[in-house]
Design a protein around this motif. Structure first.
Motif, PDB file in Angstrom:
ATOM      1  N   THR A  54       0.861  -1.183   0.000  1.00 18.68           N
ATOM      2  CA  THR A  54       0.000   0.000   0.000  1.00 18.68           C
ATOM      3  C   THR A  54       0.894   1.228   0.000  1.00 18.68           C
ATOM      4  N   ILE A  55       0.649   2.124  -0.958  1.00 19.05           N
ATOM      5  CA  ILE A  55       1.427   3.356  -1.063  1.00 19.05           C
ATOM      6  C   ILE A  55       0.498   4.531  -0.844  1.00 19.05           C
ATOM      7  N   THR A  56       0.894   5.416   0.060  1.00 21.12           N
ATOM      8  CA  THR A  56       0.179   6.665   0.255  1.00 21.12           C
ATOM      9  C   THR A  56       1.104   7.769  -0.224  1.00 21.12           C
ATOM     10  N   GLY A  57       0.746   8.368  -1.353  1.00 22.68           N
ATOM     11  CA  GLY A  57       1.589   9.391  -1.955  1.00 22.68           C
ATOM     12  C   GLY A  57       1.616   9.213  -3.451  1.00 22.68           C
ATOM     13  N   ASN A  58       2.239  10.141  -4.138  1.00 27.24           N
ATOM     14  CA  ASN A  58       2.274  10.121  -5.593  1.00 27.24           C
ATOM     15  C   ASN A  58       3.401   9.229  -6.106  1.00 27.24           C
ATOM     16  N   VAL A  59       3.167   8.629  -7.280  1.00 29.80           N
ATOM     17  CA  VAL A  59       4.161   7.768  -7.928  1.00 29.80           C
ATOM     18  C   VAL A  59       4.412   8.341  -9.309  1.00 29.80           C
ATOM     19  N   LYS A  60       5.707   8.545  -9.647  1.00 26.59           N
ATOM     20  CA  LYS A  60       6.043   9.110 -10.950  1.00 26.59           C
ATOM     21  C   LYS A  60       7.228   8.348 -11.522  1.00 26.59           C
ATOM     22  N   THR A  61       7.091   7.903 -12.786  1.00 34.32           N
ATOM     23  CA  THR A  61       8.169   7.214 -13.472  1.00 34.32           C
ATOM     24  C   THR A  61       8.076   7.505 -14.959  1.00 34.32           C
ATOM     25  N   SER A  62       9.223   7.459 -15.640  1.00 35.26           N
ATOM     26  CA  SER A  62       9.203   7.602 -17.092  1.00 35.26           C
ATOM     27  C   SER A  62       9.109   6.233 -17.754  1.00 35.26           C
ATOM     28  N   GLY A  63       9.103   5.184 -16.954  1.00 31.54           N
ATOM     29  CA  GLY A  63       9.035   3.819 -17.472  1.00 31.54           C
ATOM     30  C   GLY A  63       7.646   3.226 -17.348  1.00 31.54           C
ATOM     31  N   ASP A  64       7.625   1.896 -17.340  1.00 31.73           N
ATOM     32  CA  ASP A  64       6.374   1.146 -17.261  1.00 31.73           C
ATOM     33  C   ASP A  64       6.181   0.665 -15.829  1.00 31.73           C
ATOM     34  N   ILE A  65       4.929   0.628 -15.399  1.00 23.35           N
ATOM     35  CA  ILE A  65       4.638   0.199 -14.035  1.00 23.35           C
ATOM     36  C   ILE A  65       3.361  -0.633 -14.028  1.00 23.35           C
ATOM     37  N   GLN A  66       3.356  -1.648 -13.190  1.00 29.14           N
ATOM     38  CA  GLN A  66       2.182  -2.488 -13.003  1.00 29.14           C
ATOM     39  C   GLN A  66       1.832  -2.447 -11.533  1.00 29.14           C
ATOM     40  N   ILE A  67       0.605  -2.048 -11.243  1.00 27.39           N
ATOM     41  CA  ILE A  67       0.134  -1.926  -9.867  1.00 27.39           C
ATOM     42  C   ILE A  67      -0.745  -3.128  -9.557  1.00 27.39           C
ATOM     43  N   GLU A  68      -0.420  -3.830  -8.484  1.00 24.61           N
ATOM     44  CA  GLU A  68      -1.260  -4.929  -8.018  1.00 24.61           C
ATOM     45  C   GLU A  68      -1.827  -4.629  -6.635  1.00 24.61           C
ATOM     46  N   GLY A  69      -1.251  -3.655  -5.930  1.00 26.68           N
ATOM     47  CA  GLY A  69      -1.676  -3.316  -4.580  1.00 26.68           C
ATOM     48  C   GLY A  69      -2.578  -2.097  -4.564  1.00 26.68           C
ATOM     49  N   VAL A  70      -2.431  -1.278  -3.506  1.00 31.43           N
ATOM     50  CA  VAL A  70      -3.261  -0.094  -3.304  1.00 31.43           C
ATOM     51  C   VAL A  70      -2.381   1.138  -3.363  1.00 31.43           C
ATOM     52  N   VAL A  71      -2.816   2.136  -4.136  1.00 33.04           N
ATOM     53  CA  VAL A  71      -2.122   3.424  -4.198  1.00 33.04           C
ATOM     54  C   VAL A  71      -3.143   4.506  -3.902  1.00 33.04           C
ATOM     55  N   GLU A  72      -2.853   5.307  -2.882  1.00 31.48           N
ATOM     56  CA  GLU A  72      -3.679   6.472  -2.566  1.00 31.48           C
ATOM     57  C   GLU A  72      -2.859   7.698  -2.928  1.00 31.48           C
ATOM     58  N   ASP A  74      -1.637  10.175  -6.815  1.00 29.06           N
ATOM     59  CA  ASP A  74      -1.611  10.265  -8.270  1.00 29.06           C
ATOM     60  C   ASP A  74      -0.459   9.422  -8.825  1.00 29.06           C
ATOM     61  N   ILE A  75      -0.657   8.905 -10.040  1.00 26.61           N
ATOM     62  CA  ILE A  75       0.364   8.096 -10.695  1.00 26.61           C
ATOM     63  C   ILE A  75       0.604   8.660 -12.086  1.00 26.61           C
ATOM     64  N   ARG A  76       1.886   8.810 -12.439  1.00 27.17           N
ATOM     65  CA  ARG A  76       2.267   9.242 -13.779  1.00 27.17           C
ATOM     66  C   ARG A  76       3.325   8.268 -14.286  1.00 27.17           C
ATOM     67  N   ALA A  77       3.104   7.735 -15.507  1.00 25.90           N
ATOM     68  CA  ALA A  77       4.023   6.739 -16.060  1.00 25.90           C
ATOM     69  C   ALA A  77       3.924   6.744 -17.573  1.00 25.90           C
ATOM     70  N   HIS A  78       4.767   5.927 -18.219  1.00 21.86           N
ATOM     71  CA  HIS A  78       4.683   5.751 -19.671  1.00 21.86           C
ATOM     72  C   HIS A  78       3.588   4.735 -19.987  1.00 21.86           C
ATOM     73  N   LEU A  79       3.702   3.541 -19.417  1.00 28.12           N
ATOM     74  CA  LEU A  79       2.683   2.503 -19.562  1.00 28.12           C
ATOM     75  C   LEU A  79       2.259   2.119 -18.161  1.00 28.12           C
ATOM     76  N   LEU A  80       0.977   2.213 -17.888  1.00 25.02           N
ATOM     77  CA  LEU A  80       0.450   1.880 -16.569  1.00 25.02           C
ATOM     78  C   LEU A  80      -0.541   0.744 -16.710  1.00 25.02           C
ATOM     79  N   THR A  81      -0.303  -0.329 -15.982  1.00 23.96           N
ATOM     80  CA  THR A  81      -1.227  -1.454 -15.947  1.00 23.96           C
ATOM     81  C   THR A  81      -1.753  -1.567 -14.531  1.00 23.96           C
ATOM     82  N   VAL A  82      -3.073  -1.498 -14.395  1.00 24.68           N
ATOM     83  CA  VAL A  82      -3.729  -1.642 -13.102  1.00 24.68           C
ATOM     84  C   VAL A  82      -4.202  -3.084 -13.023  1.00 24.68           C
ATOM     85  N   GLY A  83      -3.618  -3.855 -12.120  1.00 25.29           N
ATOM     86  CA  GLY A  83      -3.949  -5.265 -11.983  1.00 25.29           C
ATOM     87  C   GLY A  83      -5.345  -5.479 -11.430  1.00 25.29           C
ATOM     88  N   GLU A  84      -5.857  -6.708 -11.552  1.00 26.92           N
ATOM     89  CA  GLU A  84      -7.216  -7.037 -11.102  1.00 26.92           C
ATOM     90  C   GLU A  84      -7.402  -6.816  -9.612  1.00 26.92           C
TER      91      GLU A  84
END
Length: 165
Positions: A54-72, A74-84
């Motif tokens: 679980t992440i509380t705070g913003n996530v920023k990357t110029s790469g690819d990211i796959q989220i499987e957990g919880v993010v509270e 904003d997220i900024r990325a090149h390719l973002l995959t939100v897992g089931e």
């Protein structure tokens, strides 16, 4: 006309002087600039945030990211995959977005895809969008040429003229 070469054929040893084994040559000094290091490097795989994270705070990357957990946040990325199993509470911005899980907040991307397991509560601003049958979506959808720009959508207003001056 053609004769067989006898250079490499085994035969009686001649009385030629024996050669001394040569000492190994010292290695050539390395150049100051390594041309191989400037070659394009292979693209790393996507960063994965696991389901128990679980992440509380913003996530920023110029790469690819796959989220499987919880993010509270904003997220900024090149390719973002939100897992089931993922839940994101905040705005997500990426060139390519694939939503398999839950997003509560605005989605901005050049290419946005909601799969059949997606649950989105918020507005989607996109250049191209695909929504599979079974996806749950509550909000508005707006197409823009540049959905990644941070400014508000531009409205075109026709100029008016005042009469009776």
């Amino acid at each position: 006309m053609f004769s067989k070469s006898r250079i490499n054929e085994p035969g009686p040893k001649s009385a030629a002087p024996t050669e001394q084994p040569k000492a190994p040559e010292p290695a050539a000094p390395k150049p100051a600039f390594d041309y191989l290091s400037s070659a394009p490097k292979p693209k790393p795989g996507a960063s994965v945030l696991s389901a128990d994270l679980t992440i509380t705070g913003n996530v920023k990357t110029s790469g690819d990211i796959q989220i499987e957990g919880v993010v509270e946040g904003d997220i900024r990325a090149h390719l973002l995959t939100v897992g089931e199993s993922a839940t994101i509470k905040g705005e997500i911005v990426a060139d390519d977005i694939v939503v398999n899980g839950r997003v509560i907040g605005r989605v901005r991307g050049l290419k946005v895809r909601l799969t059949s397991t997606a649950r989105v509560e918020g507005d989607i601003i996109h250049k191209t969008i695909a929504i599979e049958s079974g996806a749950h979506f509550e909000g508005s959808v707006q197409r823009q040429e540049d959905p990644l720009s941070t400014g508000a959508p531009k409205l075109t207003v026709a100029p008016t003229t005042a009469a009776g001056n």
